[in-house]
Scaffold this motif. Structure first.
Motif, PDB file in Angstrom:
ATOM      1  N   THR A 105       0.486   0.777   9.318  1.00  0.00           N
ATOM      2  CA  THR A 105       0.854  -0.627   8.993  1.00  0.00           C
ATOM      3  C   THR A 105       1.816  -1.048   9.888  1.00  0.00           C
ATOM      4  N   SER A 129      -2.933  -3.674   2.095  1.00  0.00           N
ATOM      5  CA  SER A 129      -1.977  -3.398   3.191  1.00  0.00           C
ATOM      6  C   SER A 129      -2.266  -3.734   4.710  1.00  0.00           C
ATOM      7  N   THR A 147      -4.489  -5.163  -5.742  1.00  0.00           N
ATOM      8  CA  THR A 147      -3.358  -4.115  -5.144  1.00  0.00           C
ATOM      9  C   THR A 147      -3.782  -2.670  -5.918  1.00  0.00           C
ATOM     10  N   GLY A 156       3.414   1.684  -4.849  1.00  0.00           N
ATOM     11  CA  GLY A 156       2.764   0.861  -3.687  1.00  0.00           C
ATOM     12  C   GLY A 156       3.611   1.725  -2.369  1.00  0.00           C
ATOM     13  N   ILE A 160       3.183  -2.795   0.928  1.00  0.00           N
ATOM     14  CA  ILE A 160       2.353  -3.682   0.170  1.00  0.00           C
ATOM     15  C   ILE A 160       3.231  -4.792  -0.524  1.00  0.00           C
TER      16      ILE A 160
END
Length: 275
Positions: A105, A129, A147, A156, A160
């Protein structure tokens, strides 16, 4: 003119990639596992983001999933199982995850080209994400997000919390993370989690058409627009004003700007060259 698609070898059949009309379509291809990440898929995805993000033949990235899901995140069935690899220390695990996050990411967010996620179905956990790290998200009517982390007792990862907060604000981000609630497509649109909804059968054709229009646009201008937009997340107004001035003067010197002006005067579509 539509050019024939170029198939890119990703090293695994769990990830597909083809380039057509300067659009790199990267497809997560584990439909039986709702395109969950895996030890084969995820490294390949990292490589394709890096390669397509830096390729002169690519003007935009489109990320999607095979079948009726975008990405279910981590493969829950494989979590907590025994591994034949030597046990890592806590610090080694943290450092490994830091690298993995920055090269997925983190790398996707850093791409200086338009990035679009097309969600044919659910995006959950790290899959969400990935979608949120893209500039724009299109979704089918049957798509939803969650989520997911709280359901499996995890806090997480892959950005995120930051990504959600930027899109929906801190109060809603907390609600979505704490509850791991399923959010349908219409609510996703209302919250700004997705930009547009399409009937399931035309999601990909609409997404590809949009990506093609961006991929063949003024590349240097789009890159500088992304820089301006990223600055707006973190910097004060006057600093952003100054940066915008520098970038506008720079883009005014490009051949694409001059071509756009000529095309406007001549009442035709501009032919951008990315320079």
């Amino acid at each position: 003119m539509t050019m024939p698609a170029q198939t890119v070898d990703t090293g695994t059949d769990q990830l597909l990639c083809e380039i057509a009309d300067r659009v790199a379509t990267i497809t997560l291809n584990r439909p039986d596992a709702r395109n969950a990440l895996s030890d084969d898929l995820t490294p390949a995805l990292r490589r394709m983001i890096k390669e397509c993000g830096s390729s002169d033949d690519v003007g935009a990235l489109l990320i999607t999933g095979t079948g009726t899901a975008f990405c279910a995140g981590g493969d829950v069935k494989g979590m907590g199982g025994r591994s034949s690899k030597p046990e890592m220390t806590q610090d080694e695990k943290v450092n490994q995850l830091k690298v993995r996050q920055r090269t997925l990411t983190g790398a996707l967010k850093a791409v200086r080209k338009p990035t679009i996620a097309a969600l044919p179905g659910p995006a959950a956990g790290a899959g969400l994400s990935i979608a949120l790290a893209c500039d724009i998200r299109f979704a089918s009517q049957s798509a939803f997000i969650s989520t997911g982390y709280a359901r499996v007792g995890l806090s997480g990862d892959y950005g995120i919390a930051w990504l959600l907060t930027q899109v929906v604000g801190t109060a809603k981000a907390r609600e979505l993370l704490f509850s791991a609630a399923k959010v349908g497509s219409e609510e996703c649109l209302r919250l700004g989690l997705v930009n547009q909804l399409f009937p399931d059968d035309i999601l990909m054709s609409e997404s590809r058409a949009f990506c093609k229009s961006l991929a063949n646009g003024p590349a240097i201008t789009l890159q500088n627009m992304k820089d301006n937009l990223d600055d707006a997340l973190d910097l004060d107004f006057l600093t952003c004003l100054d940066s915008e001035a520098e970038r506008l003067v720079k883009t005014a010197q490009t051949e694409d700007h001059k071509e756009a002006v000529r095309a406007f005067i001549e009442k035709r579509t501009p032919n951008f060259k990315g320079r």
